[in-house]
Design an enzyme around this catalytic site. Structure first.
Site, PDB file in Angstrom:
ATOM      1  N   GLY A  13      -3.058  22.582  56.535  1.00  0.00           N
ATOM      2  CA  GLY A  13      -3.770  21.327  56.345  1.00  0.00           C
ATOM      3  C   GLY A  13      -4.454  20.851  57.627  1.00  0.00           C
ATOM      4  N   GLY A  14      -4.841  21.804  58.479  1.00  0.00           N
ATOM      5  CA  GLY A  14      -5.555  21.436  59.698  1.00  0.00           C
ATOM      6  C   GLY A  14      -4.659  20.829  60.764  1.00  0.00           C
ATOM      7  N   HIS A  41     -17.862  28.076  58.110  1.00  0.00           N
ATOM      8  CA  HIS A  41     -16.687  28.454  57.328  1.00  0.00           C
ATOM      9  C   HIS A  41     -17.187  29.267  56.135  1.00  0.00           C
ATOM     10  CE1 HIS A  41     -12.725  27.628  55.191  1.00  0.00           C
ATOM     11  NE2 HIS A  41     -13.500  28.119  54.242  1.00  0.00           N
ATOM     12  N   LYS A 100     -13.029  19.920  52.962  1.00  0.00           N
ATOM     13  CA  LYS A 100     -14.342  20.358  52.495  1.00  0.00           C
ATOM     14  C   LYS A 100     -14.995  19.249  51.669  1.00  0.00           C
ATOM     15  CE  LYS A 100     -12.465  24.976  52.507  1.00  0.00           C
ATOM     16  NZ  LYS A 100     -11.705  25.967  51.734  1.00  0.00           N
ATOM     17  N   ASN A 111      -5.581  31.964  51.455  1.00  0.00           N
ATOM     18  CA  ASN A 111      -4.956  31.046  50.512  1.00  0.00           C
ATOM     19  C   ASN A 111      -4.567  31.831  49.271  1.00  0.00           C
ATOM     20  OD1 ASN A 111      -5.228  28.710  52.098  1.00  0.00           O
ATOM     21  ND2 ASN A 111      -7.379  28.582  51.532  1.00  0.00           N
ATOM     22  N   ARG A 134      -3.840  31.208  46.227  1.00  0.00           N
ATOM     23  CA  ARG A 134      -3.915  30.397  45.006  1.00  0.00           C
ATOM     24  C   ARG A 134      -5.378  30.210  44.627  1.00  0.00           C
ATOM     25  NH1 ARG A 134      -6.357  26.232  47.520  1.00  0.00           N
ATOM     26  NH2 ARG A 134      -5.638  25.811  49.632  1.00  0.00           N
ATOM     27  N   VAL A 142     -10.029  24.786  45.093  1.00  0.00           N
ATOM     28  CA  VAL A 142     -10.776  23.682  44.480  1.00  0.00           C
ATOM     29  C   VAL A 142     -12.199  24.159  44.135  1.00  0.00           C
ATOM     30  CG1 VAL A 142     -11.742  21.379  44.875  1.00  0.00           C
ATOM     31  CG2 VAL A 142      -9.485  21.947  45.779  1.00  0.00           C
TER      32      VAL A 142
END
Ligand code: ADP
Length: 461
Positions: free
Chosen positions: A178-179, A222, A251, A303, A305, A308
């Site tokens: 999460g950054g 990115h 994002k 990731n 999963r 979004v």
């Protein structure tokens, strides 16, 4: 190819109902894919979501606890109980919440159901950024310069490593997310403090003090690569997305394909990602995130999963990623090979959040009126309706507006048009920010770096 019938391979179906361990737009997105495959759905909900319309789409909806995520959407015993009570044979975790928690994948499978995602060991490897980097290097995926091992305790050693990489460097927590848990260091005098503070933070927040260090890239874009694997040796990469338009690592606008990247370079890196997946026995969808600078790709994380922004890839490739996730989970080998993947045109997604458009403070409340855009090449993924109350307990994403058009230029014109049609009343949203971004000359030109939006916001205020 993505027709409504199941593939011809005669495999026994491992499940006929899916519990969706999530909420909001992604719960509805998953429900839609299940319905099209004839699978029954169980939606779980917290007390805060009990009146939400989207729950009506499920065959069964079951309350699993109070509003607080810890007591509901992150409450593993309650979710397992819901699974048992409803007889659901599989669990789809969506994104966020429990989607990248290896122990959840394990618990679901130990209870005799199918976890719609990779096996726990793959989640665990990718959740440990050092292990992930090592796995990627072994598979020939290009990584950010720096060792694929944890930093030693001895500061003299650490200084040596940093000097070899060359400043600026970034100190990162192996368990970070999460950054959070990273610090940029511009010169040797600041290194020791950065290591100490990040180590402290890592032990406290991520349960492991392990750190690593790599080159800090100053003006990257990115760029990410979507993969899809069946865990039986079959795997494809499904195009690139550019998600450089970010604020505080969140994002805001995503698009695909990522412009200006030569197809042979993209194919080389895409194939290496699929190879990495084969080597770790990866199953399901996943995303390899890269920083892209001066024509080179640098892996930062995977990731494990659905993302979004997956619709961007669905629009350009015609591949229904959620349907594919379900088919793979049912045990079918992939019905598509790399040659079948042809990405066409350009797609853009705007994340519509209930928040102040410029200071980003969430604005929960009642949506009093809602007008969604439509017409050619427009897709809206949303769970909200007029009369929906946006809860303060969860993230503020209320809709994803996605467009597709033959060229990037046309996609921009289409997104401007769709943003113009969209109307949400009762809560403040970031629609005005999106309208401004879509008018921005640098965005129109394309290829802006990950700091662009923050600089633009700072200059604006
Ligand atoms: P997280 O899991 O917290 O999202 P990432 O490793 O994906 O962590 O990094 C998050 C963000 O931090 C990246 O999107 C990028 O903006 C920045 N970042 C990470 N590593 C580097 C690097 N080596 N150089 C420049 N920026 C970086």
């Amino acid at each position: 190819m993505m027709d409504a019938t199941l593939p011809k391979v005669a495999e026994p179906r491992a499940f006929d109902s899916v519990l969706i361990a999530n909420r909001g737009e992604i719960a509805l997105r998953v429900q839609r894919a299940c319905r099209e495959l004839g699978l029954k759905t169980v939606m779980i909900y917290s007390e805060a979501d009990k009146d939400a319309d989207y729950l009506k789409a499920a065959d069964t909806a079951i309350c699993i606890g109070p509003a607080s995520p810890a007591q509901s959407y992150l409450n593993v015993p309650a979710i397992l109980l819901a699974m048992e009570l409803t007889g659901a044979g599989a669990v789809h975790p969506g994104y966020g919440f429990l989607s990248e928690r290896a122990s959840f994948s394990e618990a679901v499978e130990a209870a005799g159901a199918v976890f719609i995602g990779p096996r726990a060991d793959a989640i665990r490897t990718m959740g440990d950024k050092i292990a992930a980097k090592r796995a990627m290097m072994e598979a020939g995926v290009p990584c950010v310069p720096g060792p694929d091992s944890a930093l030693p305790d001895d500061m003299a050693e650490v200084s040596k490593i940093a000097a070899e990489i060359g400043y600026p460097v970034i100190v990162k927590a192996a368990g970070g997310g999460g950054g959070r848990g990273m610090r940029v260091v511009y010169d040797a005098s600041a290194l020791q403090d950065a290591v100490l503070v990040t180590r402290e933070e890592a032990s406290r927040a991520f349960g492991t003090p392990e750190l690593y260090i790599e080159k800090f890239l100053e003006h990257p874009r990115h760029v990410e690569i979507q993969v899809l694997c069946d865990g039986q040796g079959g795997g494809v990469w499904v195009g690139l997305r550019d998600c450089s338009m970010q604020r505080r690592h969140q994002k805001v606008v995503e698009e695909g394909p990522a412009i200006g990247i030569p197809p042979d370079v993209a194919a080389f890196v895409g194939n290496r990602c699929v190879e990495a997946c084969r080597q770790i026995g990866y199953r399901g969808v996943g995303t390899f995130e890269f920083l892209y600078e001066n024509g080179e790709f640098y892996f930062i994380e995977m990731n494990t999963r659905l993302q979004v922004e997956h619709p961007v890839t669905e629009m350009t490739s015609g591949v229904d990623l959620v349907r594919q996730q379900l088919l793979v989970a049912l045990g079918y080998p992939l019905e598509i090979s790399q040659d079948d993947i042809v990405c066409e045109g350009h797609s853009i997604e705007c994340r519509i959040n209930a928040e102040d458009p410029y200071n980003f403070i969430p604005c929960p409340g009642l949506i009093t009126a809602l007008h969604l855009p439509g017409g050619p090449g427009v897709r809206v993924d949303t769970h909200v309706t007029a009369g929906y109350r946006v809860s303060a307990h969860y993230d503020s994403l209320i809709a994803k507006l996605i467009v597709h058009a033959p060229t990037r230029e046309q996609a921009i014109l289409r997104m401007r048009r769709a943003l113009g049609e969209m109307r949400i009343e009762g809560v403040s949203t970031n629609l005005p920010l999106h309208r401004e971004i879509l008018q921005d000359p640098a965005f129109s030109e394309g290829g802006t770096d990950i700091h662009y939006l923050e600089h633009w916001l700072a200059a604006r205020s």
